[in-house]
Design a protein around this motif. Sequence first.
Motif, PDB file in Angstrom:
ATOM      1  N   GLY A  20       0.813  -1.214   0.000  1.00 47.85           N
ATOM      2  CA  GLY A  20       0.000   0.000   0.000  1.00 47.85           C
ATOM      3  C   GLY A  20       0.843   1.258   0.000  1.00 47.85           C
ATOM      4  O   GLY A  20       0.534   2.226  -0.706  1.00 47.85           O
ATOM      5  N   ILE A  21       1.914   1.268   0.798  1.00 53.69           N
ATOM      6  CA  ILE A  21       2.785   2.443   0.870  1.00 53.69           C
ATOM      7  C   ILE A  21       3.462   2.683  -0.482  1.00 53.69           C
ATOM      8  O   ILE A  21       3.522   3.813  -0.972  1.00 53.69           O
ATOM      9  N   LYS A  22       3.960   1.615  -1.086  1.00 52.99           N
ATOM     10  CA  LYS A  22       4.647   1.760  -2.376  1.00 52.99           C
ATOM     11  C   LYS A  22       3.678   2.210  -3.466  1.00 52.99           C
ATOM     12  O   LYS A  22       4.011   3.077  -4.290  1.00 52.99           O
ATOM     13  N   TYR A  23       2.477   1.643  -3.471  1.00 51.82           N
ATOM     14  CA  TYR A  23       1.511   1.992  -4.513  1.00 51.82           C
ATOM     15  C   TYR A  23       0.937   3.394  -4.300  1.00 51.82           C
ATOM     16  O   TYR A  23       0.780   4.161  -5.247  1.00 51.82           O
ATOM     17  N   SER A  24       0.646   3.727  -3.042  1.00 56.69           N
ATOM     18  CA  SER A  24       0.009   5.014  -2.762  1.00 56.69           C
ATOM     19  C   SER A  24       0.931   6.200  -3.023  1.00 56.69           C
ATOM     20  O   SER A  24       0.457   7.330  -3.178  1.00 56.69           O
ATOM     21  N   THR A  25       2.241   5.963  -3.052  1.00 53.09           N
ATOM     22  CA  THR A  25       3.186   7.056  -3.285  1.00 53.09           C
ATOM     23  C   THR A  25       3.576   7.191  -4.761  1.00 53.09           C
ATOM     24  O   THR A  25       4.444   7.992  -5.095  1.00 53.09           O
ATOM     25  N   LYS A  26       2.937   6.410  -5.629  1.00 49.98           N
ATOM     26  CA  LYS A  26       3.166   6.588  -7.063  1.00 49.98           C
ATOM     27  C   LYS A  26       2.690   7.983  -7.479  1.00 49.98           C
ATOM     28  O   LYS A  26       1.694   8.476  -6.963  1.00 49.98           O
ATOM     29  N   PRO A  27       3.375   8.626  -8.411  1.00 52.25           N
ATOM     30  CA  PRO A  27       2.965   9.975  -8.819  1.00 52.25           C
ATOM     31  C   PRO A  27       1.626   9.966  -9.554  1.00 52.25           C
ATOM     32  O   PRO A  27       1.183   8.936 -10.060  1.00 52.25           O
ATOM     33  N   ALA A  28       0.994  11.121  -9.596  1.00 52.49           N
ATOM     34  CA  ALA A  28      -0.277  11.255 -10.304  1.00 52.49           C
ATOM     35  C   ALA A  28      -0.079  10.984 -11.791  1.00 52.49           C
ATOM     36  O   ALA A  28       1.003  11.211 -12.347  1.00 52.49           O
ATOM     37  N   ASP A  29      -1.121  10.484 -12.430  1.00 50.72           N
ATOM     38  CA  ASP A  29      -1.080  10.263 -13.880  1.00 50.72           C
ATOM     39  C   ASP A  29      -2.417  10.694 -14.476  1.00 50.72           C
ATOM     40  O   ASP A  29      -3.278  11.229 -13.784  1.00 50.72           O
ATOM     41  N   SER A  30      -2.595  10.452 -15.770  1.00 50.26           N
ATOM     42  CA  SER A  30      -3.806  10.916 -16.449  1.00 50.26           C
ATOM     43  C   SER A  30      -5.064  10.262 -15.902  1.00 50.26           C
ATOM     44  O   SER A  30      -6.139  10.875 -15.889  1.00 50.26           O
ATOM     45  N   ASN A  31      -4.954   9.034 -15.442  1.00 51.32           N
ATOM     46  CA  ASN A  31      -6.112   8.330 -14.879  1.00 51.32           C
ATOM     47  C   ASN A  31      -6.329   8.621 -13.403  1.00 51.32           C
ATOM     48  O   ASN A  31      -7.410   8.385 -12.868  1.00 51.32           O
TER      49      ASN A  31
END
Length: 292
Positions: free
Chosen positions: A58-69
């Motif tokens: 969750g920590i790794k995924y939630s800190t992914k940068p924003a994207d178009s979706n």
Amino acid sequence: MSTNKDKAIKATYLSILGNFFLALAKGITGYFGNSYALIADAIESTTDVLSSALVLFGIKYSTKPADSNHPYGHGRAETLVTFAVVGFLVISATIIAIESIKNIQTPHETPEKYTLIVLAIIVIIKEVFYRIVSKKSDETHSSSLKADAWHHRSDAITSLMAFIGIAIAIYMGPGYETADDWAALFASFFIIYNAYLIFRPALGEILDEHLYDDIIEDIRKVATTVEGVIDTEKCFVRKTGMTYLVDLHLTVDGNITVSEGHEIAHRLKDAIIKEIPEIADVLIHTEPDDLP
């Protein structure tokens, strides 16, 4: 300098490794020491390993940068993981309660004395883990890491209950063999209570509940330092992962140009993000001070 993400990931790896070895120690000691309270503890620590692994994801995924979706980022994934961690707590508490009731109804041998030594060590270790992970959760504003910290605290409490139950069974003699099973049963209810304590703020977070008056106060203080800002009105803060998103109404001189008002808003946004790094973005609505 370590980022909040780095701190959270290191704390989670500590949880995974610690829970794995403690689950192994509890299970072996409980089996050979005739203590279901210790075996129940091992069951909880095993689910803790799985939930900590989920927290890591969750920590790794939630800190992914924003994207178009996902223009607002992926932060809410951390809150969903927190709900999953609560589910693990409820499942482990249910298993412990069911098995404790079965063991209370079934005669068995008194636990061995050395199980008390193992439990005393475990209580100390788990309380230390709780303090380390809880400190990191406060530093990083991570709700899932806070849930993981409470896993350690609930484990320390269940181990303490097991210690009390086993001590009663050993020193009170015949007729008290099930004391450690009663301790495990009591601990299961405590785990459920802890699950609620974790669930409630996470629910408020995902529903954008008003919870951040301290951050709003800091934002208004920063605004007073920016030239051109007359006042700040509405200010709403919502949490997404380990960061915050802000909606702010800014009041400026009604006689300046749109471009000048725009420039003031940008200076304010930059100042807020600089002074409060956990804020990821600020959406500012600019209003003139001479509105009727």
